[in-house]
Design an enzyme around this catalytic site. Structure first.
Site, short mmCIF file in Angstrom:
data_model
loop_
_atom_site.label_atom_id
_atom_site.label_comp_id
_atom_site.label_asym_id
_atom_site.label_seq_id
_atom_site.Cartn_x
_atom_site.Cartn_y
_atom_site.Cartn_z
N HIS A 235 0.85 -1.20 0.00
CA HIS A 235 0.00 0.00 0.00
C HIS A 235 0.87 1.24 0.00
O HIS A 235 2.06 1.18 0.32
CB HIS A 235 -0.91 -0.02 1.23
CG HIS A 235 -0.15 0.06 2.50
ND1 HIS A 235 0.06 1.24 3.19
CD2 HIS A 235 0.51 -0.89 3.20
CE1 HIS A 235 0.79 0.99 4.26
NE2 HIS A 235 1.09 -0.30 4.29
N ASP A 240 -1.49 7.23 8.52
CA ASP A 240 -1.69 6.01 9.32
C ASP A 240 -0.95 4.86 8.66
O ASP A 240 -1.43 4.31 7.67
CB ASP A 240 -3.18 5.66 9.40
CG ASP A 240 -3.94 6.70 10.18
OD1 ASP A 240 -3.47 7.08 11.26
OD2 ASP A 240 -5.00 7.13 9.69
N LEU A 241 0.21 4.54 9.17
CA LEU A 241 0.97 3.44 8.57
C LEU A 241 0.10 2.19 8.57
O LEU A 241 -0.65 1.95 9.49
CB LEU A 241 2.26 3.18 9.34
CG LEU A 241 3.15 2.14 8.67
CD1 LEU A 241 3.71 2.64 7.35
CD2 LEU A 241 4.28 1.73 9.58
N ASP A 242 0.23 1.39 7.55
CA ASP A 242 -0.53 0.15 7.38
C ASP A 242 -1.99 0.42 7.05
O ASP A 242 -2.79 -0.50 6.99
CB ASP A 242 -0.47 -0.76 8.62
CG ASP A 242 0.93 -1.23 8.89
OD1 ASP A 242 1.84 -0.88 8.12
OD2 ASP A 242 1.12 -1.94 9.88
N GLU A 243 -2.34 1.68 6.83
CA GLU A 243 -3.74 1.97 6.54
C GLU A 243 -3.90 2.76 5.26
O GLU A 243 -4.97 3.27 4.98
CB GLU A 243 -4.35 2.76 7.71
CG GLU A 243 -4.49 1.97 8.99
CD GLU A 243 -5.54 0.88 8.89
OE1 GLU A 243 -6.50 1.04 8.12
OE2 GLU A 243 -5.37 -0.15 9.57
#
Lengths: 298, 298, 298, 298
Positions: A235, A240-243
């Site tokens: 991604h 927002d990391l991982d989001e």
């Protein structure tokens, strides 16, 4: 240094093929958009090679990826003219030349599987990109980078020095003219200041599970829970990391016979292939981001 | 008879949405095709909803699927005009209305898994089609068809009576106005005379293996050979059965723990999903055939 | 009523094959367990057909699935003797006869895709089980059940009447001697009182996403997030619905071209195949539960 | 030379764990085999860690993989004793120690994707093996091998010199004590004389298609045929190249949007993962060959 593979030769040949332009555009839907874009290119003597449209009917947004050969190969004039044309339609556009080689920096920590995989694909001529720089918060992979003939910049990061370290990272990226950062298992969260300061795309890879697990040691949690699938998600990094917007995902099947180490190993293989595919799509100007999602024109 | 599911209600609602036209066209590539097609629709007041193009650069052929709302909803005028327009460009075109419900006949023998799967999907409203007829060379599935309220025509086929039986099949299909035949594990090879006489698409499903096995009892051969994957392929029936243009394929993993019966059972599941997907794409006017291959605009 | 398929005949033939016993046992690991279990069967004149062991080395637990032909076909004596033998080893055991047809009840609400899929597989002879009862909180699928010749019990459930309704459900299940409940898209959470009162396994199916989504309308959330994979998970129902031991999971690929309805439709196909596989493994005595996870001896 | 990765350290730690023995045995089925094998190990004070059995009921053959800790860690005595014990049962057995590091030679021509993938996995500590030698009929990958610190032997092969070249290959393999040859896109057919002369396993990887294509340029044929899946198969080399016992297979999905080069690229990724998995299973003594098929105890 490892000798150059024949991929470089392939890339050189590819550069000799006639240049095309690829535009990604999106904006409020309105009747006649397909006809107007196609007509604009046709009138300027361009030849459309590929065109793919999508409508988000709920949101009323139109998306298009269109590739054409400009008349007389005059790519730069068409590029600026297309931007003006798209703006006149109220659309946002990004235009890239097929011969442009994107300058890429790879961020790593200690794990080297995604690092090797990306560099070897690059050397095999898979990517229209120049992998120009390796940045790491640890010195471990420095000799590997040297083996590939790649500049390696070691910038340690601690809680106390994070702001300073990120400022230095941005300076290094700018000096090298980097257009894309790939986080190849870089184990530090990038701050909003970094993302804003760099101002260009950052692609990240992380593991994914069904169900999701909060907290540390996710492979141990997945093993305890007896999951039958493990996954990986590539991604764009956002606040927002991982989001951030998802580019690609895949899964692998596991059973009770697999120990935690097997899950980790299978996870590494997933991370390699999912990240490599996401990077390829990005470099081919196939990924259009809007809101928190992507349209991938594959 | 099984009561009607709520799928029928869904289908009724869908029919109330405004009609669109879908054109599949292909022919010799030439500059400006995308612009000319889009321009033609735009000038007549139509609004393009989706457009997907493809070029076979080796063969020099252009392919397009384009969907639009005709002005004033005048679908039939646009349909004939588009055919003339495409012919003027030297292209072949097929135009379908989104509200047209294709009349379908299902051919079966004794196996009922694909039969049930297709009928239940139809009843769930998955297909813009009317399953109007079941034809079989065996009487076995007659009561099942009756349970679904479907006419069942038993036409026995022997080597001696094959020509006669096929003539009767064609007559039955014509009387019912059938536009698509689905061979849902129909265990008879259709002759060229049938295919020519019926003159409309026929979709078939068969098992596939890596490597392929000639001769009878392929699941036994695959088991003897210790294959790790079994597959299924849906394709249009042509003069060479099992060799027509491929629409969809999928595989499932098997191990030494699976007996021949397990392979057969897994093969049934594959056949259901692969055939159902191929039928869906066909009914949505997404499959363009040229030569011995397909372009599936999914 | 739909006529019986030839599956019933197949099942009848299968019942004529010699009976075997399958034991699932687990408990604290100790040296010599494999030898002692095998020796016990051998000494009694039994012939081991399959044996599969697993060790959870972290937890120090031993797991085994072992299938054998008892001498003289005396299954019931072996069954009780094996339970005593396992207890003597400090192990928990479950023993099932291969000819035992598990009595199954299917719980449904309004969605019918898993319902049809299970019943048709049962009729095709895929399961050594008798589907004896359909229970629903809505009357909608009653005629469908009647079409298959299955008793249908309509037990409405409201917040106010839930305890009473569940008590009635338990009574109905007990009267019919039900040994397994399958929640085939039954849209009510079962209380702990129900699970304790019924006291037998309950298998549930639900959608799964990467990442997971809390709250309602998960397919809409997944679509908004632009996920590239959707999944389904079959698990045993426990006090935390959707959190019980996982039996099987699978995913399907989706793109921006898929609308929410397409995700829902693909989700239905996943739910069918994942639930059908989990039920098959359970009925073949292949699923051993310990803690909150499963060992599936496939 | 690329610096050593931390995989080497991991391997060193693994070597410190207690040694176990793994036996693969097969032969005519007879009652009591599981009990007798388990009893034999138990009586000698061994502790069984894993045991997996399989019966080919049609052929009447029993297969077993069994792993145990020998008493006092006396692996070599147990190894020879087990061979005698198995022979007494009329079974063929192969016994390997978990700490034995198999000596591997990789055969390459010009393509380097499988070569890099195998070597990097080895360096990451994925394999209990020593990659000791690279053999090639072309000089191209010599510098790559040197970069990894691996001996590279260039043995040109022409029709006229083939017998002589193979004799030299066998001599080189014997001198280095090679126990496994991996054909990592080695573009020469090995003769029966080579296979007999080397006398140890050879693993090969090749592409697979549904349907299969005879003759040259298979990716071009697959593209012309419009296949929707491409595959790869890893197998033991036998007298009929591409026809030996299959160890692992996998497929990837392709569409009309993929050019021949894309098929080739996706094929390379498949070849890497399928070959790597087959090699792993072989090195872990999980692959039992009988007739022309394998039992893979995964």
């Amino acid at each position: 240094m490892l000798p150059e593979s024949k991929g470089q030769a392939t890339a050189a040949v590819a550069a000799a093929t006639p240049s095309t332009l690829v535009a990604l555009l999106h904006g409020p839907d309105q009747p006649g958009l397909v006809a107007r874009v196609a007509g604009w290119i046709f009138e300027r003597g361009g030849n459309i090679l590929h065109a793919d449209q999508h409508r988000d009917t709920e949101a009323g947004i139109f998306f298009q990826r269109i590739e054409w050969e400009p008349a007389n190969g005059d790519a730069s004039a068409d590029t600026s003219a297309f931007h003006r044309f798209a703006a006149g339609l109220g659309m946002q556009a990004r235009v890239a030349s097929s011969t442009h080689r994107t300058k890429v920096a790879v961020f790593v920590s200690k794990a080297d599987h995604c690092f090797h995989d990306l560099i070897l694909r690059s050397r095999a001529g898979d990517y229209t990109a120049d992998f120009a720089l390796v940045v790491s918060n640890h010195p471990d992979l420095g000799p590997m980078a040297a083996g590939y003939g790649l500049p390696f910049v070691h910038i340690p990061v601690t809680a106390a020095t994070k702001a300073e370290a990120e400022a230095r990272q941005i300076a290094v990226l700018r000096d090298a003219g980097i257009e894309l950062v790939i986080l190849a298992r870089y184990m530090q969260v990038l701050s909003n200041d970094f993302l804003d300061g760099f101002g260009r795309p950052v692609i990240n890879i992380h593991h994914s599970f069904l169900p999701a697990f909060a907290g540390g040691r996710p492979y141990h949690q997945a093993h305890s829970r007896g999951v039958k699938l493990i996954g990986a998600t590539a991604h764009y990094a956002t606040r927002d990391l991982d989001e951030g917007p998802i580019i690609q995902q895949d899964v692998a099947r596991v059973t009770h016979r697999h120990a935690v180490e097997d899950l980790v190993r299978k996870g590494r293989d997933l991370e390699k292939t999912v990240l490599a595919q996401a990077v390829r799509w990005h470099l081919e100007t196939r990924v259009l981001v809007y809101g928190n999602k992507t349209v991938v024109f594959d």
